[in-house]
Design a protein around this motif. Structure first.
Motif, PDB file in Angstrom:
ATOM      1  N   VAL A  11       0.863  -1.171   0.000  1.00  0.00           N
ATOM      2  CA  VAL A  11       0.000   0.000   0.000  1.00  0.00           C
ATOM      3  C   VAL A  11       0.900   1.221   0.000  1.00  0.00           C
ATOM      4  CG1 VAL A  11      -1.766   1.296   1.251  1.00  0.00           C
ATOM      5  CG2 VAL A  11      -1.823  -1.192   1.251  1.00  0.00           C
ATOM      6  N   LYS A  12       0.618   2.177  -0.854  1.00  0.00           N
ATOM      7  CA  LYS A  12       1.465   3.357  -0.964  1.00  0.00           C
ATOM      8  C   LYS A  12       1.668   4.016   0.397  1.00  0.00           C
ATOM      9  CE  LYS A  12       1.736   7.895  -3.169  1.00  0.00           C
ATOM     10  NZ  LYS A  12       1.046   8.878  -4.048  1.00  0.00           N
ATOM     11  N   ALA A  17       0.443  -4.161   4.329  1.00  0.00           N
ATOM     12  CA  ALA A  17      -0.995  -3.897   4.239  1.00  0.00           C
ATOM     13  C   ALA A  17      -1.580  -3.655   5.629  1.00  0.00           C
ATOM     14  CB  ALA A  17      -1.705  -5.069   3.564  1.00  0.00           C
TER      15      ALA A  17
END
Length: 211
Positions: A11-12, A17
């Motif tokens: 996830v950026k 996550a």
């Protein structure tokens, strides 16, 4: 605190996550122009070189023709332009590679242009948040951490509260809409801290229970 290559982030802005139940409320990064002015003192540096050029001009204007006096001052302006250009590049790189993340459980900071570092700041470890609001709505939010957590000022710079070295206060620097983000963090932190933490009690061995 964890180190990770942001090119493989699931996830950026996060090294892994989010766990079940964690929701991302906001993601953003510093305004590079505001960062160059507030963190790198761009305007002060530019003013310093202008002062040197003016001082040089005044010092030599009585000793040589006007045109030569002007040219004698130009090298200071050129050097100042190069220095300011480098500061702008640094500020732009820092802003470009930074990702600030606010969730319902923590504040995460992926920082660093050369050495990437991710700071995870759970609300339960944040004692207070201090908002420094500037004109135009940009501002910085600095966090006073609880417990024995220690963060390196140099490693985290410029994403720290200026001149607070011991203890270092990590900060969301020069973010747009800072007042709204500060209110969001306050609400999320209050909700998180006041939520009861339920833990499963360990079972007592039957032999002990019989006694």
């Amino acid at each position: 605190m964890s180190h990770d290559d942001f090119q493989v982030e699931p996830v950026k802005g996060l090294p892994e996550a989010p766990p079940e139940g964690e929701v991302i409320l906001w993601q953003g990064k510093p305004d590079w122009w505001a960062l160059s002015k507030e963190s790198l003192n761009l305007l002060w540096v530019a003013g310093y070189f202008v002062f040197l050029a003016a001082w040089r001009f005044v010092a030599v204007v009585d000793l040589m023709p006007l045109g030569q006096a002007i040219w004698a001052s130009v090298p200071f302006l050129i050097l100042g332009g190069i220095t300011c250009g480098l500061l702008v590049i640094i500020a732009f790189a820092q802003a470009h590679y930074t990702v600030y993340t606010v969730t319902n459980r923590r504040v995460a900071m992926r920082i660093g242009a050369a050495l990437t570092v991710t700071l995870n700041l759970p609300y339960t470890q944040i004692g207070s948040a201090n908002l420094d609001l500037r004109k135009g709505g940009t501002g910085s939010i600095a966090f006073d951490l609880l417990g024995d957590t220690r963060i390196s000022y140099l490693v985290c710079w410029p994403h720290v509260r200026p001149w607070r070295v011991s203890p270092t206060q990590p900060a969301l620097r020069c973010i747009p809409n800072a007042e709204r983000i500060a209110a969001m963090i306050s609400e999320a932190a209050e909700a998180r801290v006041t939520t009861p933490q339920v833990e499963r009690a360990s079972r007592v061995p039957s032999a002990v229970a019989a006694e």
